[in-house]
Design a protein around this motif. Structure first.
Motif, PDB file in Angstrom:
ATOM      1  N   ASN A 192       0.818   6.883  -6.815  1.00 45.30           N
ATOM      2  CA  ASN A 192      -0.489   7.484  -7.140  1.00 45.30           C
ATOM      3  C   ASN A 192      -1.579   6.474  -7.475  1.00 45.30           C
ATOM      4  O   ASN A 192      -2.424   6.736  -8.328  1.00 45.30           O
ATOM      5  CB  ASN A 192      -0.355   8.524  -8.260  1.00 45.30           C
ATOM      6  CG  ASN A 192       0.485   9.694  -7.814  1.00 45.30           C
ATOM      7  OD1 ASN A 192       0.307  10.211  -6.717  1.00 45.30           O
ATOM      8  ND2 ASN A 192       1.428  10.102  -8.657  1.00 45.30           N
ATOM      9  N   GLU A 234       0.626   3.751  -3.101  1.00 51.93           N
ATOM     10  CA  GLU A 234       0.100   5.098  -2.891  1.00 51.93           C
ATOM     11  C   GLU A 234       1.134   6.146  -3.305  1.00 51.93           C
ATOM     12  O   GLU A 234       0.774   7.189  -3.851  1.00 51.93           O
ATOM     13  CB  GLU A 234      -0.368   5.289  -1.451  1.00 51.93           C
ATOM     14  CG  GLU A 234      -1.670   4.537  -1.195  1.00 51.93           C
ATOM     15  CD  GLU A 234      -2.169   4.623   0.240  1.00 51.93           C
ATOM     16  OE1 GLU A 234      -1.394   5.008   1.146  1.00 51.93           O
ATOM     17  OE2 GLU A 234      -3.356   4.290   0.448  1.00 51.93           O
ATOM     18  N   SER A 282      -4.874   4.286  -6.052  1.00 51.48           N
ATOM     19  CA  SER A 282      -5.870   4.136  -5.001  1.00 51.48           C
ATOM     20  C   SER A 282      -5.861   2.650  -4.644  1.00 51.48           C
ATOM     21  O   SER A 282      -6.052   1.797  -5.520  1.00 51.48           O
ATOM     22  CB  SER A 282      -7.249   4.553  -5.526  1.00 51.48           C
ATOM     23  OG  SER A 282      -8.236   4.243  -4.579  1.00 51.48           O
ATOM     24  N   ARG A 294       0.838  -1.202   0.000  1.00 49.85           N
ATOM     25  CA  ARG A 294       0.000   0.000   0.000  1.00 49.85           C
ATOM     26  C   ARG A 294       0.876   1.257   0.000  1.00 49.85           C
ATOM     27  O   ARG A 294       0.633   2.188  -0.768  1.00 49.85           O
ATOM     28  CB  ARG A 294      -0.937   0.008   1.206  1.00 49.85           C
ATOM     29  CG  ARG A 294      -1.726   1.321   1.351  1.00 49.85           C
ATOM     30  CD  ARG A 294      -2.596   1.340   2.591  1.00 49.85           C
ATOM     31  NE  ARG A 294      -3.771   0.513   2.449  1.00 49.85           N
ATOM     32  CZ  ARG A 294      -4.897   0.918   1.832  1.00 49.85           C
ATOM     33  NH1 ARG A 294      -4.989   2.123   1.318  1.00 49.85           N
ATOM     34  NH2 ARG A 294      -5.928   0.111   1.764  1.00 49.85           N
TER      35      ARG A 294
END
Length: 121
Positions: A25, A22, A27, A18
């Protein structure tokens, strides 16, 4: 923004993935096993799935076969992310519909490179 579903029974791996995704960029959503991942995919297909091989409830291979057999199941790019590194495992994953394969442990550069190969980074 591109979406990624991280499917792994390890909370630590999901957290690391994650963090990297992230920063790239994406989600990010998470699932702890293949069954939970299938439910998430039924709600909304992600652009890419980072998939562990060995998980309880439903393995990565069982999830991949079920995903690819479902309506719209060929849309997400699937990158297997596992400690299984034998050629037989890699061949089986590709034959089942995986787009790419990355070894654990991985870093940002390695993951970004794999995402570029499958066309989502």
């Amino acid at each position: 923004m591109k979406t990624c579903l991280v499917v792994d029974d390890s909370k630590v791996i999901r957290k690391v993935a994650r963090h990297i995704l992230e920063a790239l960029n994406f989600s990010v959503s998470e699932a702890g096993d293949g069954r939970e991942a299938l439910e998430r995919c039924r709600e909304a297909q992600p652009d890419v799935i980072l998939l562990d091989w060995n998980m309880p409830v439903m393995s990565g291979m069982d999830f991949l076969r079920a995903l690819r057999a479902s309506e719209g199941g060929w849309k997400p790019k699937v990158v297997f992310c596992t400690t299984e590194n034998g050629m037989a495992y890699i061949r089986a994953a590709i034959e089942a519909g995986a787009d790419e394969y990355v070894m654990k442990p991985f870093d940002r550069d390695t993951l970004e490179s794999k995402l570029q190969i499958v066309g989502v980074a």
